[in-house]
Design a protein around this motif. Structure first.
Motif, PDB file in Angstrom:
ATOM      1  N   GLU A  96       0.834  -1.206   0.000  1.00  0.00           N
ATOM      2  CA  GLU A  96       0.000   0.000   0.000  1.00  0.00           C
ATOM      3  C   GLU A  96       0.870   1.258   0.000  1.00  0.00           C
ATOM      4  O   GLU A  96       0.581   2.224  -0.714  1.00  0.00           O
ATOM      5  CB  GLU A  96      -0.928  -0.013   1.216  1.00  0.00           C
ATOM      6  CG  GLU A  96      -2.023  -1.070   1.128  1.00  0.00           C
ATOM      7  CD  GLU A  96      -2.856  -1.176   2.393  1.00  0.00           C
ATOM      8  OE1 GLU A  96      -2.411  -0.610   3.431  1.00  0.00           O
ATOM      9  OE2 GLU A  96      -3.923  -1.818   2.358  1.00  0.00           O
ATOM     10  N   GLU A  97       1.927   1.222   0.792  1.00  0.00           N
ATOM     11  CA  GLU A  97       2.833   2.367   0.860  1.00  0.00           C
ATOM     12  C   GLU A  97       3.607   2.536  -0.452  1.00  0.00           C
ATOM     13  O   GLU A  97       3.814   3.666  -0.921  1.00  0.00           O
ATOM     14  CB  GLU A  97       3.807   2.188   2.023  1.00  0.00           C
ATOM     15  CG  GLU A  97       4.690   3.400   2.260  1.00  0.00           C
ATOM     16  CD  GLU A  97       5.537   3.281   3.507  1.00  0.00           C
ATOM     17  OE1 GLU A  97       6.506   4.048   3.653  1.00  0.00           O
ATOM     18  OE2 GLU A  97       5.239   2.406   4.357  1.00  0.00           O
ATOM     19  N   LEU A  98       4.016   1.420  -1.042  1.00  0.00           N
ATOM     20  CA  LEU A  98       4.755   1.486  -2.302  1.00  0.00           C
ATOM     21  C   LEU A  98       3.875   2.030  -3.417  1.00  0.00           C
ATOM     22  O   LEU A  98       4.314   2.859  -4.225  1.00  0.00           O
ATOM     23  CB  LEU A  98       5.268   0.089  -2.674  1.00  0.00           C
ATOM     24  CG  LEU A  98       6.067  -0.021  -3.978  1.00  0.00           C
ATOM     25  CD1 LEU A  98       7.301   0.875  -3.954  1.00  0.00           C
ATOM     26  CD2 LEU A  98       6.471  -1.484  -4.232  1.00  0.00           C
ATOM     27  N   MET A  99       2.622   1.601  -3.463  1.00  0.00           N
ATOM     28  CA  MET A  99       1.695   2.107  -4.476  1.00  0.00           C
ATOM     29  C   MET A  99       1.456   3.599  -4.277  1.00  0.00           C
ATOM     30  O   MET A  99       1.452   4.381  -5.229  1.00  0.00           O
ATOM     31  CB  MET A  99       0.370   1.337  -4.409  1.00  0.00           C
ATOM     32  CG  MET A  99      -0.590   1.661  -5.566  1.00  0.00           C
ATOM     33  SD  MET A  99      -1.471   3.236  -5.425  1.00  0.00           S
ATOM     34  CE  MET A  99      -2.575   2.870  -4.065  1.00  0.00           C
ATOM     35  N   ALA A 100       1.291   4.015  -3.013  1.00  0.00           N
ATOM     36  CA  ALA A 100       1.052   5.432  -2.723  1.00  0.00           C
ATOM     37  C   ALA A 100       2.252   6.278  -3.132  1.00  0.00           C
ATOM     38  O   ALA A 100       2.100   7.392  -3.634  1.00  0.00           O
ATOM     39  CB  ALA A 100       0.753   5.616  -1.242  1.00  0.00           C
ATOM     40  N   THR A 105       0.894   0.076  -9.662  1.00  0.00           N
ATOM     41  CA  THR A 105       0.468  -1.172  -9.035  1.00  0.00           C
ATOM     42  C   THR A 105       1.654  -1.874  -8.389  1.00  0.00           C
ATOM     43  O   THR A 105       2.684  -2.104  -9.025  1.00  0.00           O
ATOM     44  CB  THR A 105      -0.177  -2.102 -10.088  1.00  0.00           C
ATOM     45  OG1 THR A 105      -1.350  -1.469 -10.613  1.00  0.00           O
ATOM     46  CG2 THR A 105      -0.558  -3.440  -9.469  1.00  0.00           C
ATOM     47  N   ALA A 106       1.507  -2.211  -7.115  1.00  0.00           N
ATOM     48  CA  ALA A 106       2.572  -2.869  -6.358  1.00  0.00           C
ATOM     49  C   ALA A 106       2.229  -4.343  -6.171  1.00  0.00           C
ATOM     50  O   ALA A 106       1.068  -4.696  -5.927  1.00  0.00           O
ATOM     51  CB  ALA A 106       2.750  -2.197  -5.005  1.00  0.00           C
ATOM     52  N   VAL A 107       3.228  -5.215  -6.285  1.00  0.00           N
ATOM     53  CA  VAL A 107       2.986  -6.654  -6.215  1.00  0.00           C
ATOM     54  C   VAL A 107       4.027  -7.346  -5.340  1.00  0.00           C
ATOM     55  O   VAL A 107       5.130  -6.843  -5.128  1.00  0.00           O
ATOM     56  CB  VAL A 107       3.022  -7.302  -7.620  1.00  0.00           C
ATOM     57  CG1 VAL A 107       1.961  -6.697  -8.519  1.00  0.00           C
ATOM     58  CG2 VAL A 107       4.413  -7.153  -8.247  1.00  0.00           C
ATOM     59  N   VAL A 108       3.645  -8.530  -4.832  1.00  0.00           N
ATOM     60  CA  VAL A 108       4.589  -9.406  -4.147  1.00  0.00           C
ATOM     61  C   VAL A 108       4.386 -10.800  -4.725  1.00  0.00           C
ATOM     62  O   VAL A 108       3.251 -11.236  -4.945  1.00  0.00           O
ATOM     63  CB  VAL A 108       4.384  -9.410  -2.612  1.00  0.00           C
ATOM     64  CG1 VAL A 108       2.984  -9.887  -2.243  1.00  0.00           C
ATOM     65  CG2 VAL A 108       5.437 -10.271  -1.933  1.00  0.00           C
ATOM     66  N   GLY A 223       7.616  -5.599  -6.138  1.00  0.00           N
ATOM     67  CA  GLY A 223       7.869  -4.757  -7.301  1.00  0.00           C
ATOM     68  C   GLY A 223       6.686  -3.903  -7.678  1.00  0.00           C
ATOM     69  O   GLY A 223       5.636  -3.943  -7.024  1.00  0.00           O
ATOM     70  N   ILE A 224       6.870  -3.127  -8.720  1.00  0.00           N
ATOM     71  CA  ILE A 224       5.779  -2.340  -9.290  1.00  0.00           C
ATOM     72  C   ILE A 224       5.638  -2.718 -10.761  1.00  0.00           C
ATOM     73  O   ILE A 224       6.617  -3.070 -11.430  1.00  0.00           O
ATOM     74  CB  ILE A 224       6.005  -0.816  -9.152  1.00  0.00           C
ATOM     75  CG1 ILE A 224       7.353  -0.394  -9.767  1.00  0.00           C
ATOM     76  CG2 ILE A 224       5.904  -0.395  -7.703  1.00  0.00           C
ATOM     77  CD1 ILE A 224       7.556   1.113  -9.821  1.00  0.00           C
ATOM     78  N   VAL A 225       4.409  -2.658 -11.247  1.00  0.00           N
ATOM     79  CA  VAL A 225       4.086  -2.976 -12.639  1.00  0.00           C
ATOM     80  C   VAL A 225       3.314  -1.800 -13.213  1.00  0.00           C
ATOM     81  O   VAL A 225       2.399  -1.279 -12.558  1.00  0.00           O
ATOM     82  CB  VAL A 225       3.229  -4.258 -12.738  1.00  0.00           C
ATOM     83  CG1 VAL A 225       3.033  -4.657 -14.194  1.00  0.00           C
ATOM     84  CG2 VAL A 225       3.863  -5.396 -11.948  1.00  0.00           C
ATOM     85  N   ALA A 226       3.677  -1.368 -14.427  1.00  0.00           N
ATOM     86  CA  ALA A 226       3.042  -0.165 -14.988  1.00  0.00           C
ATOM     87  C   ALA A 226       3.157  -0.161 -16.510  1.00  0.00           C
ATOM     88  O   ALA A 226       3.946  -0.918 -17.095  1.00  0.00           O
ATOM     89  CB  ALA A 226       3.708   1.086 -14.413  1.00  0.00           C
ATOM     90  N   ALA A 248      11.016  -0.809  -0.189  1.00  0.00           N
ATOM     91  CA  ALA A 248       9.839  -1.614   0.154  1.00  0.00           C
ATOM     92  C   ALA A 248      10.247  -3.064   0.405  1.00  0.00           C
ATOM     93  O   ALA A 248       9.773  -3.702   1.353  1.00  0.00           O
ATOM     94  CB  ALA A 248       8.809  -1.537  -0.968  1.00  0.00           C
ATOM     95  N   ALA A 249      11.130  -3.595  -0.441  1.00  0.00           N
ATOM     96  CA  ALA A 249      11.598  -4.968  -0.272  1.00  0.00           C
ATOM     97  C   ALA A 249      12.350  -5.115   1.045  1.00  0.00           C
ATOM     98  O   ALA A 249      12.201  -6.116   1.759  1.00  0.00           O
ATOM     99  CB  ALA A 249      12.491  -5.371  -1.445  1.00  0.00           C
ATOM    100  N   MET A 250      13.148  -4.116   1.385  1.00  0.00           N
ATOM    101  CA  MET A 250      13.882  -4.147   2.656  1.00  0.00           C
ATOM    102  C   MET A 250      12.921  -4.070   3.838  1.00  0.00           C
ATOM    103  O   MET A 250      13.095  -4.767   4.841  1.00  0.00           O
ATOM    104  CB  MET A 250      14.888  -3.005   2.707  1.00  0.00           C
ATOM    105  CG  MET A 250      15.667  -2.925   4.013  1.00  0.00           C
ATOM    106  SD  MET A 250      16.619  -4.424   4.363  1.00  0.00           S
ATOM    107  CE  MET A 250      17.948  -4.236   3.145  1.00  0.00           C
ATOM    108  N   ALA A 251      11.895  -3.227   3.716  1.00  0.00           N
ATOM    109  CA  ALA A 251      10.915  -3.091   4.798  1.00  0.00           C
ATOM    110  C   ALA A 251      10.208  -4.416   5.064  1.00  0.00           C
ATOM    111  O   ALA A 251      10.016  -4.814   6.217  1.00  0.00           O
ATOM    112  CB  ALA A 251       9.897  -2.004   4.447  1.00  0.00           C
ATOM    113  N   LEU A 252       9.826  -5.113   3.991  1.00  0.00           N
ATOM    114  CA  LEU A 252       9.174  -6.408   4.155  1.00  0.00           C
ATOM    115  C   LEU A 252      10.159  -7.436   4.710  1.00  0.00           C
ATOM    116  O   LEU A 252       9.804  -8.244   5.570  1.00  0.00           O
ATOM    117  CB  LEU A 252       8.591  -6.886   2.823  1.00  0.00           C
ATOM    118  CG  LEU A 252       7.879  -8.248   2.858  1.00  0.00           C
ATOM    119  CD1 LEU A 252       6.808  -8.291   3.934  1.00  0.00           C
ATOM    120  CD2 LEU A 252       7.273  -8.559   1.485  1.00  0.00           C
TER     121      LEU A 252
END
Length: 265
Positions: A96-100, A105-108, A223-226, A248-252
């Motif tokens: 959600e934070e990455l998309m914002a 679109t953010a994906v895992v 990642g993000i897809v666009a 974001a990857a580090m945060a997760l």
């Protein structure tokens, strides 16, 4: 529904599961005779089931006592189940934070053999956007989330996953050979992130970074897809998208118990 499905049960599979479920914290080893009495099966049938489970790694025999116990494959399955559930739960606020932050679109996704499974995503709120891929299974070699995870596997494992020199093509921009893939993976491992340049879908690009767990192993990717025009090299640099994806990857990773330090490669 359960009654209907009961008509399709395979008895031998059910018996094999009965054997696995017979082991407990207090009875971690059991012999053929004990299992035969407990399950009401002939010893020969129990032995054949144990042999099959042992061959597949779900059961192992203690050579000293000649009893049987759960094998390493059961731990692997349990770890995967816990990992996926926990990874998806912890990933949602990160996505959600990455998309914002990126507006995309953010994906895992997790790697399974030579494919990736998209566990969750948070769609962009822009009119033109990449659609959600939740539940989709795509070839790993033509996605950013797949390539970044492949890049941390040993070269021998890549050769096993891709035994043929030629790779399956999704678009005209998909990497065509195993050699090209391995060269790309070496560069990705060095950079710490991967870019998908319309290799899976034309006019769609993506960026991904690895997610690690407490053991420093790469277990997923964020990642993000666009649309391709919004993830051009100029846009990536100007908007700092790569840095945001890596953050974001580090945060997760940190949510899953990873502590930065000596990175396992």
């Amino acid at each position: 529904m359960k009654r209907e499905k009961a008509n399709y049960l395979i008895q031998s599979v059910s018996h094999a599961l009965d054997i696995l479920e017979s082991f407990t914290k207090t009875e971690d080893e059991l012999g053929v005779t004990a299992l035969s009495k407990r399950l009401g099966l002939h010893k020969n049938n129990v032995f054949r089931l144990l042999a099959t489970l042992e061959h597949r790694g779900y059961i192992e025999q203690n050579r000293t006592t000649e009893n049987y116990r759960l094998g390493p494959k059961t731990l692997q399955l349990g770890s995967i189940f816990i990992e996926q559930r926990e990874c998806r739960r912890q990933a949602r606020p990160v996505l959600e934070e990455l998309m914002a932050g990126t507006g995309e679109t953010a994906v895992v996704a997790v790697l399974r053999a030579n494919k990736v499974i998209y566990m969750d995503s948070v769609e962009s709120n822009r009119t033109v956007r990449a659609v959600s891929r939740i539940g989709a299974m795509l070839p790993a070699h033509c996605t950013a989330v797949g390539k970044v995870q492949l890049s941390f596997l040993p070269s021998g494992e890549i050769e096993r996953l891709y035994p043929d020199r030629e790779l399956s093509l999704k678009t005209t921009l998909t990497l065509q050979t195993r050699e090209a893939l391995m060269n790309a993976l070496a560069a990705i491992r060095e950079k710490g992130y991967a870019i998908e340049n319309e290799e899976c879908d034309l006019e769609v690009k993506s960026v991904a970074a690895p997610v690690r767990d407490f053991s420093k192993n790469v277990i997923a990717a964020v990642g993000i897809v666009a649309p391709a025009n919004r993830l051009s090299e100029e846009h990536l640099e100007k908007n700092g998208f790569i840095a945001q994806v890596q953050a974001a990857a580090m945060a997760l990773s940190e949510k899953l118990g990873y502590f930065p330090g000596a990175v396992k490669k």
